[in-house]
Design an enzyme around this catalytic site. Structure first.
Site, PDB file in Angstrom:
ATOM      1  N   TRP A   1      18.347  71.562  55.305  1.00 33.33           N
ATOM      2  CA  TRP A   1      18.573  72.960  54.878  1.00 33.33           C
ATOM      3  C   TRP A   1      19.922  73.080  54.182  1.00 33.33           C
ATOM      4  O   TRP A   1      20.916  72.513  54.643  1.00 33.33           O
ATOM      5  CB  TRP A   1      18.573  73.848  56.120  1.00 33.33           C
TER       6      TRP A   1
ATOM      7  N   GLN B   1      26.960  74.429  52.529  1.00 31.83           N
ATOM      8  CA  GLN B   1      26.538  74.610  53.914  1.00 31.83           C
ATOM      9  C   GLN B   1      25.267  73.794  54.115  1.00 31.83           C
ATOM     10  O   GLN B   1      24.295  73.945  53.356  1.00 31.83           O
ATOM     11  CB  GLN B   1      26.261  76.103  54.187  1.00 31.83           C
TER      12      GLN B   1
ATOM     13  N   ASN C   1      22.668  76.167  52.478  1.00 30.09           N
ATOM     14  CA  ASN C   1      22.968  77.515  51.998  1.00 30.09           C
ATOM     15  C   ASN C   1      24.247  77.480  51.172  1.00 30.09           C
ATOM     16  O   ASN C   1      24.353  76.617  50.293  1.00 30.09           O
ATOM     17  CB  ASN C   1      22.892  78.595  53.088  1.00 30.09           C
ATOM     18  N   ASP C   2      25.165  78.371  51.365  1.00 30.59           N
ATOM     19  CA  ASP C   2      26.262  78.627  50.419  1.00 30.59           C
ATOM     20  C   ASP C   2      26.904  77.395  49.767  1.00 30.59           C
ATOM     21  O   ASP C   2      27.227  76.430  50.459  1.00 30.59           O
ATOM     22  CB  ASP C   2      27.417  79.345  51.125  1.00 30.59           C
TER      23      ASP C   2
HETATM   24  C1  FRU Z   1      26.635  83.412  54.022  1.00 31.16           C
HETATM   25  C2  FRU Z   1      27.134  82.928  55.371  1.00 31.16           C
HETATM   26  C3  FRU Z   1      28.642  82.884  55.411  1.00 31.16           C
HETATM   27  C4  FRU Z   1      28.904  81.852  56.458  1.00 31.16           C
HETATM   28  C5  FRU Z   1      27.780  80.876  56.227  1.00 31.16           C
HETATM   29  C6  FRU Z   1      27.252  80.211  57.454  1.00 31.16           C
HETATM   30  O1  FRU Z   1      25.374  82.932  53.709  1.00 31.16           O
HETATM   31  O2  FRU Z   1      26.614  83.739  56.408  1.00 31.16           O
HETATM   32  O3  FRU Z   1      29.242  84.128  55.680  1.00 31.16           O
HETATM   33  O4  FRU Z   1      30.159  81.255  56.324  1.00 31.16           O
HETATM   34  O5  FRU Z   1      26.743  81.597  55.615  1.00 31.16           O
HETATM   35  O6  FRU Z   1      26.311  79.248  57.127  1.00 31.16           O
END
Ligand code: FRU
Length: 534
Positions: free
Chosen positions: A107, A126, A109-110
């Site tokens: 997975w 992330q 994310n950011d």
């Molecule tokens: C945004 C978020 C950030 C945090 C991260 C955790 O998508 O919630 O605020 O640092 O993802 O994965």
């Protein structure tokens, strides 16, 4: 259950069964070296026998070669029996987007730690290598020389006793601070205390990590942290002052005009802080901002506008932005929020540091890639600028110029009786549609199983996906007419910009093979297709 391993190779392969994602199916795996915990993950556990895993998550074990590691947790013995050691992690070879970064497995994310250094674009992100859902936040790493073709590297940071590793930024240590060389890369990130068993009872704090080898390896810096609310240690969220709990997502940059580093931080709720420092260690909070509609992953950047002026833009995760001014202490004069994204997929974008003449932003795309062993993608990087429009400024999100170098010349598609049909090339491509002057009309575009009905006059775009039955309607905030469509089509991801890149929409489709047809029906237009090189 405990399992001892004599480390003989560079990587451990941890067996991951992605279907087992229910809360109760996540079990803690601890890895110890000489009684000391070095890693902790929550692993999806399958009850299936024999233990059939979907993929191996590779964890670097090189530093422990010749020693013993102890793996433990309430996981079945069949799980431990499948743990392997190898020097060559297997690369994933499945069909996937080509110019959108996706993780081999797991997975994402950011985007994090975006820094351009020595000709290399670093993309940290992330990452949960241990499942296709959010968990075990770590920093993954990928590099590129053209912002479009990425190579995934080893994981840079795993969770530790301070917490899982949440979002943050990267910059070159130009002023030689922290006693580190000027070519070191510095990363500010959030240690999300309390989000793992290992960090139970701890709070969110900002911490620093660095790389002395151009990003290859990242070490956590032990002797610094930024704790904004020290008096609240060990206190429950509900007893805390507003916005004091999950402060996170530091974005740090050098502000030339006032001669200091600036940190933009999300506090919690809809609250943000601006902080200043000359040495990156001691920070003074200079402003507390509340933007009712905004939250998470802030950024602050100065952008050129097409009327020759420059303005500061405060940015938050949803792509909500506020245009104002910034003097090094305070961000002032923002009007109501504007929205950079017309669909829900892009989120938590960050801009690159290490650039002087351009602002490049990368967004996470919340794509699911159903049935595959990776979740999420990164958008095609976009160059940001401002356009003067009526009462204020709008953000332009133009694909980076590198995309022009990565494509074949445009080939014109000729219309007959208001229709165009073109066999998809089986490769990612870029499509442009330019309508003629005159009264705006309607058009219908299909790409494989996905269709867009375009009402140019009223600024409305309706999206249909035949296999999934999904529909989504977008209406331009500034109304019609719509013009200049630029469409990037890349194996299941379609990015559309319109009106000189002020409108930006991203869709996930189920079409990966790209062996369908592209059709256009409706108002006369100038249409061209350019294949993207791989
Ligand atoms: C945004 C978020 C950030 C945090 C991260 C955790 O998508 O919630 O605020 O640092 O993802 O994965």
């Amino acid at each position: 259950m405990e399992f001892l391993l004599n480390i003989t190779h560079n990587y451990l392969g941890i067996p991951i069964k992605t279907a087992a994602v229910k809360e109760q199916d996540l079990h803690i795996l601890e890895i110890r070296s000489q009684e000391q915990k070095i890693m902790e993950f929550r692993i999806p556990v399958s009850e299936q026998k024999p233990y059939a895993y979907d993929y191996l998550a590779y964890v670097k074990a090189e530093d422990y070669k010749g020693r013993e590691l102890c793996l433990s947790g309430s996981l079945p013995s069949a799980f431990f029996e499948q743990v392997i050691q190898t020097d060559e992690p297997e690369k994933s070879v499945d069909i996937r987007p080509e110019i959108h970064f996706t993780a081999g497995r797991g997975w994402i994310n950011d985007p994090n730690g975006l820094v351009f250094h020595d000709g290399i674009w670093h993309l940290f992100f992330q990452y949960n290598p241990m499942n296709t859902e959010w968990e075990n936040m770590s920093w993954g790493h990928a590099v590129s020389r053209d912002l479009l073709h990425w190579q995934q590297k080893d994981v840079s940071m795993y969770p530790d006793e301070h917490g899982t590793v949440y979002s943050g930024c990267g910059l070159v240590n130009e002023r030689g601070l922290f006693g580190l060389p000027t070519d070191a890369l510095l990363f500010f990130y959030t240690a999300a205390g309390g989000t793992s068993q290992w960090s139970k009872g701890k709070q969110f704090v900002q911490r620093m990590a660095y790389s002395l080898d151009g990003g290859e390896t990242v070490a956590k810096y032990k002797d610094w942290e930024l704790r904004l609310y020290p008096e609240t240690e060990g206190v429950q969220k509900k007893e805390l002052p507003r916005a004091a709990f999950e402060n996170r997502d530091p974005k740090v940059f050098w502000h030339e005009d006032s001669g200091a580093y600036i940190m933009i931080l999300f506090l919690d709720a809809h609250d943000f802080a601006i902080l200043r420092s000359e040495n990156l260690k001691d920070w003074e909070k200079t402003q507390h901002l509340v933007f009712e509609d905004a939250w998470e992953c802030p950024d602050l950047m100065e952008l050129k506008a097409d009327d020759g002026t420059k303005h500061w833009v405060f940015w938050s995760a949803d792509g909500f932005y506020f245009v104002g001014e910034f003097d090094g202490w305070r961000f002032t004069g923002p009007g109501s929020h504007k929205e950079a994204y017309g669909t829900k997929l892009p989120y938590a974008a960050q801009t690159y540091s290490g650039l002087t003449d351009r602002t490049v932003s990368v967004a996470w795309l919340r794509t699911r890639h159903e049935g595959r062993l990776y979740t999420g993608a990164m958008a095609v990087p976009r160059e940001l600028a401002l356009a003067k429009k009526g009462d204020g400024y709008r953000l332009r999100l133009s694909p980076v110029k590198e995309l022009n170098q990565a494509r074949e010349p445009f080939q014109t598609l000729h219309m007959t009786n208001g229709c165009v049909t073109y066999k998809e090339p089986g490769r990612p491509f870029w499509l442009r549609i330019d309508w003629k002057e005159g009264e705006p009309g309607n058009a219908f575009l299909t790409i494989g199983g996905a269709g867009w009905s375009i009402d140019r006059k009223h600024g409305t775009i309706r999206y249909y996906e035949t296999p999934t039955g999904l529909t989504e309607t977008y209406t331009a905030a500034d109304g019609g007419p719509l013009n200049q469509f630029r469409v990037i089509v890349d194996r299941g991801i379609v990015e559309i910009t319109a009106n000189h890149d002020i409108i930006y929409l991203v869709y996930e489709t189920t079409d990966y093979q790209m062996d369908g047809f592209l059709t256009y029906e409706g108002e006369e237009a100038d249409i061209g297709v350019a294949l993207l090189k791989n």
